[in-house]
Design a protein around this motif. Structure first.
Motif, PDB file in Angstrom:
ATOM      1  N   LYS A   1     -66.750  82.329 -14.194  1.00 45.98           N
ATOM      2  CA  LYS A   1     -65.156  82.303 -14.208  1.00 45.98           C
ATOM      3  C   LYS A   1     -64.589  82.347 -15.709  1.00 45.98           C
ATOM      4  N   ILE A   2     -65.227  81.823 -16.560  1.00 49.74           N
ATOM      5  CA  ILE A   2     -64.798  81.489 -18.020  1.00 49.74           C
ATOM      6  C   ILE A   2     -64.147  82.983 -18.605  1.00 49.74           C
ATOM      7  N   PRO A   3     -65.030  84.259 -18.286  1.00 43.11           N
ATOM      8  CA  PRO A   3     -64.577  85.129 -18.832  1.00 43.11           C
ATOM      9  C   PRO A   3     -63.066  85.655 -18.201  1.00 43.11           C
ATOM     10  N   LEU A   4     -63.133  85.546 -16.778  1.00 39.97           N
ATOM     11  CA  LEU A   4     -61.901  85.785 -16.486  1.00 39.97           C
ATOM     12  C   LEU A   4     -60.692  84.863 -16.612  1.00 39.97           C
ATOM     13  N   TRP A   5     -61.020  83.746 -16.741  1.00 41.31           N
ATOM     14  CA  TRP A   5     -59.798  82.836 -17.217  1.00 41.31           C
ATOM     15  C   TRP A   5     -59.429  83.405 -18.927  1.00 41.31           C
ATOM     16  N   SER A   6     -60.442  83.702 -19.460  1.00 39.69           N
ATOM     17  CA  SER A   6     -60.052  84.275 -21.087  1.00 39.69           C
ATOM     18  C   SER A   6     -59.320  85.246 -20.767  1.00 39.69           C
ATOM     19  N   LEU A   7     -59.562  86.091 -19.928  1.00 38.45           N
ATOM     20  CA  LEU A   7     -58.622  87.479 -19.611  1.00 38.45           C
ATOM     21  C   LEU A   7     -57.107  87.184 -19.211  1.00 38.45           C
ATOM     22  N   TYR A   8     -56.991  85.935 -18.277  1.00 36.84           N
ATOM     23  CA  TYR A   8     -55.880  85.587 -17.849  1.00 36.84           C
ATOM     24  C   TYR A   8     -55.062  84.941 -19.125  1.00 36.84           C
ATOM     25  N   VAL A   9     -55.695  84.362 -20.060  1.00 37.47           N
ATOM     26  CA  VAL A   9     -54.853  83.681 -20.949  1.00 37.47           C
ATOM     27  C   VAL A   9     -54.535  84.805 -21.889  1.00 37.47           C
ATOM     28  N   ALA A  10     -55.346  85.790 -22.326  1.00 37.78           N
ATOM     29  CA  ALA A  10     -54.988  86.860 -23.067  1.00 37.78           C
ATOM     30  C   ALA A  10     -53.697  87.459 -22.296  1.00 37.78           C
ATOM     31  N   ALA A  11     -53.677  87.806 -21.193  1.00 35.91           N
ATOM     32  CA  ALA A  11     -52.515  88.221 -20.549  1.00 35.91           C
ATOM     33  C   ALA A  11     -51.096  87.409 -20.672  1.00 35.91           C
ATOM     34  N   PHE A  12     -51.444  86.227 -20.567  1.00 34.35           N
ATOM     35  CA  PHE A  12     -50.198  85.344 -20.917  1.00 34.35           C
ATOM     36  C   PHE A  12     -49.911  85.487 -22.282  1.00 34.35           C
ATOM     37  N   VAL A  13     -50.590  85.443 -23.310  1.00 37.08           N
ATOM     38  CA  VAL A  13     -50.166  85.828 -24.706  1.00 37.08           C
ATOM     39  C   VAL A  13     -49.391  87.097 -25.055  1.00 37.08           C
ATOM     40  N   ALA A  14     -50.086  88.125 -24.201  1.00 37.29           N
ATOM     41  CA  ALA A  14     -49.371  89.284 -24.436  1.00 37.29           C
ATOM     42  C   ALA A  14     -48.011  89.319 -23.734  1.00 37.29           C
TER      43      ALA A  14
ATOM     44  N   ASP B   1     -43.703  99.684 -36.200  1.00 33.53           N
ATOM     45  CA  ASP B   1     -43.191  99.498 -34.850  1.00 33.53           C
ATOM     46  C   ASP B   1     -44.415  99.108 -33.945  1.00 33.53           C
ATOM     47  N   ARG B   2     -45.358  98.584 -34.603  1.00 36.58           N
ATOM     48  CA  ARG B   2     -46.632  98.200 -33.872  1.00 36.58           C
ATOM     49  C   ARG B   2     -46.494  97.055 -32.990  1.00 36.58           C
ATOM     50  N   LEU B   3     -46.991  97.353 -31.699  1.00 41.68           N
ATOM     51  CA  LEU B   3     -46.867  96.209 -30.682  1.00 41.68           C
ATOM     52  C   LEU B   3     -48.060  95.303 -30.551  1.00 41.68           C
ATOM     53  N   GLY B   4     -47.946  94.182 -31.570  1.00 42.63           N
ATOM     54  CA  GLY B   4     -49.177  93.551 -31.940  1.00 42.63           C
ATOM     55  C   GLY B   4     -49.637  92.531 -30.835  1.00 42.63           C
ATOM     56  N   PHE B   5     -48.622  92.438 -30.103  1.00 44.41           N
ATOM     57  CA  PHE B   5     -48.972  91.196 -28.841  1.00 44.41           C
ATOM     58  C   PHE B   5     -49.962  92.127 -27.733  1.00 44.41           C
ATOM     59  N   LEU B   6     -50.049  93.318 -27.984  1.00 43.37           N
ATOM     60  CA  LEU B   6     -50.933  94.110 -26.990  1.00 43.37           C
ATOM     61  C   LEU B   6     -52.373  94.098 -27.313  1.00 43.37           C
ATOM     62  N   GLN B   7     -52.554  93.768 -28.693  1.00 44.58           N
ATOM     63  CA  GLN B   7     -53.985  93.900 -29.227  1.00 44.58           C
ATOM     64  C   GLN B   7     -54.952  92.824 -28.431  1.00 44.58           C
ATOM     65  N   GLY B   8     -54.686  91.589 -28.267  1.00 50.12           N
ATOM     66  CA  GLY B   8     -55.407  90.607 -27.920  1.00 50.12           C
ATOM     67  C   GLY B   8     -55.837  90.969 -26.137  1.00 50.12           C
ATOM     68  N   ILE B   9     -54.872  91.382 -25.485  1.00 54.15           N
ATOM     69  CA  ILE B   9     -55.321  91.722 -24.190  1.00 54.15           C
ATOM     70  C   ILE B   9     -56.083  92.955 -24.050  1.00 54.15           C
ATOM     71  N   GLY B  10     -55.901  94.032 -24.991  1.00 55.57           N
ATOM     72  CA  GLY B  10     -56.735  95.236 -25.229  1.00 55.57           C
ATOM     73  C   GLY B  10     -58.010  95.026 -25.257  1.00 55.57           C
ATOM     74  N   SER B  11     -58.283  94.096 -26.259  1.00 57.03           N
ATOM     75  CA  SER B  11     -59.424  93.611 -26.846  1.00 57.03           C
ATOM     76  C   SER B  11     -60.467  92.941 -25.915  1.00 57.03           C
ATOM     77  N   THR B  12     -59.579  91.950 -25.197  1.00 54.25           N
ATOM     78  CA  THR B  12     -60.297  91.191 -24.243  1.00 54.25           C
ATOM     79  C   THR B  12     -60.615  91.923 -22.945  1.00 54.25           C
ATOM     80  N   THR B  13     -59.813  92.800 -22.424  1.00 51.58           N
ATOM     81  CA  THR B  13     -60.017  93.849 -21.304  1.00 51.58           C
ATOM     82  C   THR B  13     -61.431  94.541 -21.686  1.00 51.58           C
ATOM     83  N   ILE B  14     -61.679  95.119 -23.057  1.00 50.19           N
ATOM     84  CA  ILE B  14     -62.781  95.760 -23.244  1.00 50.19           C
ATOM     85  C   ILE B  14     -64.060  94.954 -23.344  1.00 50.19           C
ATOM     86  N   LEU B  15     -63.827  93.729 -23.885  1.00 51.43           N
ATOM     87  CA  LEU B  15     -65.194  92.720 -23.983  1.00 51.43           C
ATOM     88  C   LEU B  15     -65.493  92.415 -22.424  1.00 51.43           C
ATOM     89  N   TYR B  16     -64.626  91.952 -21.592  1.00 49.70           N
ATOM     90  CA  TYR B  16     -64.875  91.546 -20.335  1.00 49.70           C
ATOM     91  C   TYR B  16     -65.707  92.817 -19.619  1.00 49.70           C
TER      92      TYR B  16
END
Length: 516
Positions: free
Chosen positions: A172-185, A233-248
């Motif tokens: 469950k931990i990787p999935l929770w990490s993905l949820y957290v990244a989505a919240f941050v985004a 005009d970079r959308l920096g808030f998408l970096q974390g969720i994108g990277s976490t999705t790839i890692l997941y």
């Protein structure tokens, strides 16, 4: 039999005492028509009750909350949510040690020696360059918060390495990490497109603020200056969720065997990274994919992913010559490839690189920002530099926005380079020690990965082992910061030791069942 108190009993006592205090505090504020203290009190009390209900399992919050690097703005404490979760877990950890509760022993490994060597050497940097806190006054050098952060990071390592995870929780931990990244985004998106709403929600989690700080009025924080925009005009808030999705996805399945759903999800992660406009994130996604393939298929995996990447890069280059214009952030990320990119975007990307190279040259060839390149200056900076930075930020000094940002980065030691930042804080000697720690961590992560194959822990192990394996490359050649790097390495080692210990316990249990 005499009653023996437990850590949870102490937690209940603390909850009651603090609950009564906040009830009194918020009650007086409500009389004055100020609802914020009441909201703080309710939220804080609910959090305490939730943490206490977890009891010894509160350590589970550490990996889940690790990505919550923002602060709760209404609280008068300079800790991130991730650090608060570690502090809460530390309370139970220490109480269990006091009450003699038996905890698991961390798997033996010579990493411990390198960890404590780095920590002790960092302590010498502090004693050579004593540093205080700006709000206390009196100190010539200020900015000592990173030392507190390191202490919290050490506690995270000690706690994680002593506890064990069930297979169910590990999955469950990787999935929770993905949820957290989505919240941050989501928080970053709200702050970017709805700053008025972000300025309200940012009081409760500052990730909602536009650019990470309060835009309703310029703050007096020295670090706010480092959030100034250079017109990108970079959308920096998408970096974390994108990277976490790839890692997941890479941790879950061999990338050469993706299903259609996983291919589409992977493409979505890449698109988010491209929209963020950070070339380092794009490079990291590629390396994560390569390592995930090598772990499972060795040379064949490298050849497959290398061929696929070549085709994608070729397609991207050819697409640049079509009448369809890609978003600027896409072009910025791909501008290292030969293609018909927008000249302004390409020039901006080149200017960003030159801007970093210029910082490194200034830092390494002068004594203004790094005074002791052999042994380091320790964390913090001169109070005079702090005051000068605030004066510039408040418009009391004449400087262009780009020069102002570069000056603040130089003073703070934020060089956008792992090696240069390490030399600033711990010198060449400390850099060598940290490189040894990173390399040993990579070796350890690889060995734990091999041990996890065929167990229920493989998914979770890969989720933390792949970044640990890549960390020396990321730190030395892509984008690194020593202050953050030391904390991340401590976290990765703690997680891997917890997972290795869990795998060992599972193997021991199976052996006992087979012989009984």
């Amino acid at each position: 039999m005499a009653y023996k108190p437990s850590a949870k009993d102490l937690g209940f006592f603390i909850v009651v005492v603090l609950g009564l205090f906040f009830a009194w505090y918020s009650g007086g504020a409500i009389v004055d028509d100020n609802l914020y203290p009441a909201i703080i009190a309710v939220g804080f009390t609910v959090s305490l009750i939730s943490i206490n209900s977890l009891g010894n399992n509160v350590y589970y919050l550490i990996p889940i909350c690790w990505g919550l690097t923002g602060q709760i703005g209404v609280l008068p404490i300079p800790f991130t949510v991730a650090e608060l979760s570690i502090i809460a877990a530390s309370l139970y950890f220490v109480m269990n040690l006091i009450y003699g509760r038996k905890l698991g022993s961390p798997p033996s490994h010579n990493l411990s020696f390198l960890i404590w060597t780095n920590i002790i050497y960092l302590a010498t940097a502090f004693f050579r360059n004593p540093v205080g806190f700006a709000f206390l006054g009196g100190s010539v050098r200020v900015g000592g918060k990173p030392y507190i952060d390191v202490m919290v990071g050490v506690m995270a390592y000690l706690i994680l390495s002593r506890y064990r995870l069930s297979v169910l929780r590990a999955k469950k931990i990787p999935l929770w990490s993905l949820y957290v990244a989505a919240f941050v985004a989501f928080a970053g998106g709200v702050g970017t497109y709805f700053p008025e709403v972000g300025n309200i929600l940012g009081k409760f989690y500052n990730g909602f603020y536009s650019g990470g700080f309060d835009t309703s009025g310029m703050t007096s924080s020295f670090y706010s200056a480092t959030s100034l925009s250079l017109g990108e005009d970079r959308l920096g808030f998408l970096q974390g969720i994108g990277s976490t999705t790839i890692l997941y996805l890479i941790s879950q399945t061999n990338p050469t065997q993706f299903s259609l759903r996983q291919v589409l999800s992977y493409a979505g992660g890449i698109i988010m990274i491209m929209l963020s406009g950070f070339r380092s994130a794009f490079t990291n996604a590629f390396l994560v994919t390569v390592v995930g393939s090598i772990i499972r298929e060795k040379t064949n995996g490298l050849i497959k992913i290398g061929s696929f990447t070549f085709v994608i890069c070729l397609a991207g280059t050819l697409f640049s010559y079509t009448p369809i214009s890609l978003p600027n952030t896409f072009q910025r990320t791909l501008s290292f490839l030969p293609g018909n990119w927008d000249p302004v975007v390409k020039l901006d990307a080149q200017g960003s690189s030159e801007w970093r190279f210029q910082m490194w040259e200034i830092a390494l060839t002068s004594d203004k920002y790094i005074h002791n390149k052999i042994f380091g200056d320790g964390f913090g900076f001169l109070r005079a530099d702090l005051e000068n930075g605030i004066a510039q930020m408040m418009g009391q000094a004449t400087a262009s926005e780009g020069d102002l940002q570069q000056e603040q980065f130089l003073i703070d030691g934020d060089f956008h380079s792992g090696p240069v930042s390490a030399i600033r804080f711990v010198g060449v000697v400390g850099l060598i020690l940290f490189i040894l720690l990173m390399l040993q961590t990579t070796s350890y992560a690889w060995s734990v990965t091999k041990r996890s194959f065929g167990t229920g822990y493989q998914f979770c192990v890969l989720f933390f082992a792949i970044p640990a394996i890549l960390y020396p490359i990321k730190f030395l050649f892509i984008f690194g910061d020593f202050k953050l790097g030391l904390l991340e390495i401590l976290f990765f080692i703690g997680m891997l030791k917890m997972l290795e210990g869990s795998i060992n316990d599972q193997a021991k249990l199976k052996a006992e069942l087979s012989t009984s």
